[in-house]
Enzyme design. Structure first.
Site, PDB file in Angstrom:
ATOM      1  N   GLU A   1     -46.520  15.904 -61.202  1.00 18.79           N
ATOM      2  CA  GLU A   1     -46.851  16.955 -62.156  1.00 18.79           C
ATOM      3  C   GLU A   1     -48.180  16.662 -62.829  1.00 18.79           C
ATOM      4  O   GLU A   1     -48.544  15.509 -63.030  1.00 18.79           O
ATOM      5  CB  GLU A   1     -45.773  17.015 -63.254  1.00 18.79           C
ATOM      6  CG  GLU A   1     -44.440  17.508 -62.745  1.00 18.79           C
ATOM      7  CD  GLU A   1     -43.299  17.237 -63.705  1.00 18.79           C
ATOM      8  OE1 GLU A   1     -42.289  17.949 -63.609  1.00 18.79           O
ATOM      9  OE2 GLU A   1     -43.394  16.330 -64.542  1.00 18.79           O
TER      10      GLU A   1
ATOM     11  N   CYS B   1     -53.735  16.618 -68.167  1.00 20.90           N
ATOM     12  CA  CYS B   1     -53.054  15.323 -68.114  1.00 20.90           C
ATOM     13  C   CYS B   1     -52.736  15.047 -66.643  1.00 20.90           C
ATOM     14  O   CYS B   1     -51.991  15.797 -66.008  1.00 20.90           O
ATOM     15  CB  CYS B   1     -51.791  15.404 -68.966  1.00 20.90           C
ATOM     16  SG  CYS B   1     -50.889  13.874 -69.040  1.00 20.90           S
TER      17      CYS B   1
ATOM     18  N   CYS C   1     -43.260   5.319 -61.352  1.00 16.07           N
ATOM     19  CA  CYS C   1     -44.015   4.253 -62.028  1.00 16.07           C
ATOM     20  C   CYS C   1     -43.194   2.977 -61.956  1.00 16.07           C
ATOM     21  O   CYS C   1     -41.962   3.018 -62.000  1.00 16.07           O
ATOM     22  CB  CYS C   1     -44.255   4.627 -63.487  1.00 16.07           C
ATOM     23  SG  CYS C   1     -45.263   3.413 -64.387  1.00 16.07           S
TER      24      CYS C   1
ATOM     25  N   CYS D   1     -41.238   1.042 -68.822  1.00 20.19           N
ATOM     26  CA  CYS D   1     -41.183   1.142 -70.291  1.00 20.19           C
ATOM     27  C   CYS D   1     -39.889   1.870 -70.689  1.00 20.19           C
ATOM     28  O   CYS D   1     -39.555   2.900 -70.119  1.00 20.19           O
ATOM     29  CB  CYS D   1     -42.400   1.889 -70.830  1.00 20.19           C
ATOM     30  SG  CYS D   1     -43.956   1.071 -70.436  1.00 20.19           S
TER      31      CYS D   1
ATOM     32  N   CYS E   1     -39.768   5.777 -71.657  1.00 15.86           N
ATOM     33  CA  CYS E   1     -40.506   6.753 -70.848  1.00 15.86           C
ATOM     34  C   CYS E   1     -39.625   7.323 -69.742  1.00 15.86           C
ATOM     35  O   CYS E   1     -38.966   6.584 -69.013  1.00 15.86           O
ATOM     36  CB  CYS E   1     -41.726   6.081 -70.220  1.00 15.86           C
ATOM     37  SG  CYS E   1     -42.650   7.187 -69.142  1.00 15.86           S
TER      38      CYS E   1
ATOM     39  N   CYS F   1     -45.720  14.112 -73.607  1.00 16.80           N
ATOM     40  CA  CYS F   1     -45.899  12.708 -73.228  1.00 16.80           C
ATOM     41  C   CYS F   1     -44.564  12.075 -72.867  1.00 16.80           C
ATOM     42  O   CYS F   1     -43.596  12.184 -73.602  1.00 16.80           O
ATOM     43  CB  CYS F   1     -46.436  11.885 -74.389  1.00 16.80           C
ATOM     44  SG  CYS F   1     -48.053  12.339 -74.900  1.00 16.80           S
TER      45      CYS F   1
END
Ligand code: SAH
Length: 358
Positions: A100, A113, A120, A124, A127, A342
């Site tokens: 995305e 963005c 990933c 974290c 996230c 975010c």
């Protein structure tokens, strides 16, 4: 339900190549080097979706280029739009992987963005992308492709001028491809965007920062998020490899131009890292560093173990930083209701909605 991935295409994608490699390829077809400049213009400023579009090249050359190389053009599979005008663009890549980008309107420009990986590996705890795990790195063509497509979706009144590498993925875990893509985005042969308006955001891979600084003049943001090692190691596993003091040393050595500062991102997690003592630890940690702080209230998502901070805690945190002589801006994420804010990117929800609607 997903269709089997097509066999990988052995032809190089022209937007994966450096300008020199494009020139070598064009020359290898018996053409003069200046033809390569024409091709490069089509690849970036000209935003060619295929070889047919390269209308000032002879048909024979277009045909030969097509035989020895290929072009990826990203077409959004779905576009989600939120009340504030933020658009989330979902792409299905040629192997079926999904990514995305988020296109955010501002008063006189747009910000995009950009994603750098499918999933990933950093893990974290706050996230959503981390819940996908790591699938693969994006190729340069898939990184710059997000920018090329977004440029076709804005008008002259609000051009796409700003990029933040804060979508899916850890950009420094894909450094080689990132640097090639940044060359296309900033370079003479490419889109010539302003280096001040393109920001790379990293969890803080201290061992890669020097190579990033050598490789690109783009702006740097570091997701600091927690100002002490014990808590940061629990929430951001990267901190077990690179402690806060290691990270700071690599930032002090980072080649910043005299007028520029590193942005420190600080996601405020309710009751976890939003206490006054954390603000004071942050001030102490930044001593000697040319930086500014962006405070980002946590965006809750399904299954998250954290909550948003209370408004009064956010404001108190900001005040302590300002009193400590830090520049501290509050960043409200946009596009929350479409899962575009975010840390909410998982390239899943929108796809599921779409399939249901079919
Ligand atoms: N891997 C890079 C870029 C992707 S994350 C990095 O870590 O910087 C982009 C930013 O979103 C980071 O600052 C991250 O801390 C923040 N973020 C992640 N999840 C979030 C959430 N749920 N709410 C608010 N910010 C979040």
């Amino acid at each position: 339900m997903s269709t089997p991935a097509a066999k990988p295409d052995p032809r190089p994608d022209l937007r994966d190549l450096t300008p020199q490699q494009v020139q070598d390829l064009v020359v290898s077809l018996g053409e003069k080097p200046f033809r390569a400049r024409q091709v490069l213009r089509w690849l970036y400023k000209g935003a060619a979706g295929d070889f047919e579009a390269m209308s000032d090249l002879a048909k024979g050359l277009r045909q030969r280029l097509h035989e020895v190389s290929r072009l990826t053009w990203l077409t959004p599979q779905a576009v989600g739009e939120s009340g504030d005008g933020t658009r989330k663009l979902l792409y299905a890549l040629d192997d079926g992987a999904r990514i995305e980008s988020v296109l955010i309107p501002e008063e006189d420009h747009h910000t995009l963005c950009v994603s750098s990986q499918v999933g990933c590996a950093q893990g974290c705890k706050f996230c959503k992308t981390a819940t996908l795990g790591f699938r693969r790195n994006l190729r340069p063509a898939e990184i710059v492709g997000q920018v090329l497509t977004a440029r076709t979706m804005v008008d002259e009144a609000r051009p796409l001028t700003n990029l933040v590498f804060m979508g899916m993925g850890e950009p420094l875990d894909n450094l080689d491809n990132l640097l090639i893509a940044l060359g296309h985005i900033l370079g003479e042969h490419g889109l010539q965007m302003s280096q001040r308006k393109v920001t790379i955001s990293t969890v803080g891979l201290a061992d890669k920062l020097a190579a990033l600084g050598r490789g690109t003049p783009a702006a740097l943001a570091v997701s600091l998020n927690v100002p002490n090692d014990a808590l940061r190691s629990r929430i951001m596993p990267v901190n077990r490899r690179f402690s806060l003091s290691t990270l700071k040393a690599s930032l002090l050595a980072y080649p910043l131009k005299p007028t520029r500062r590193v942005t420190l991102e600080y996601v405020l997690l309710g009751g976890v890292n939003d206490r006054p003592e954390h603000a004071r630890e942050l001030i102490a940690w930044t001593r000697g560093l040319k930086c500014k702080v962006n405070l980002i209230p946590f965006n809750p998502h399904d299954g998250a173990a954290f909550t948003a901070p209370r408004e009064e805690d956010v404001l108190a945190f900001q005040e302590i930083l300002i009193a400590g002589n830090l520049t501290a801006l509050l960043r409200r994420s946009r596009g929350r209701e479409i899962g575009a804010a975010c840390g909410q990117l998982a390239a899943r929800a929108m796809a599921a909605e779409e399939e249901e609607g079919e």
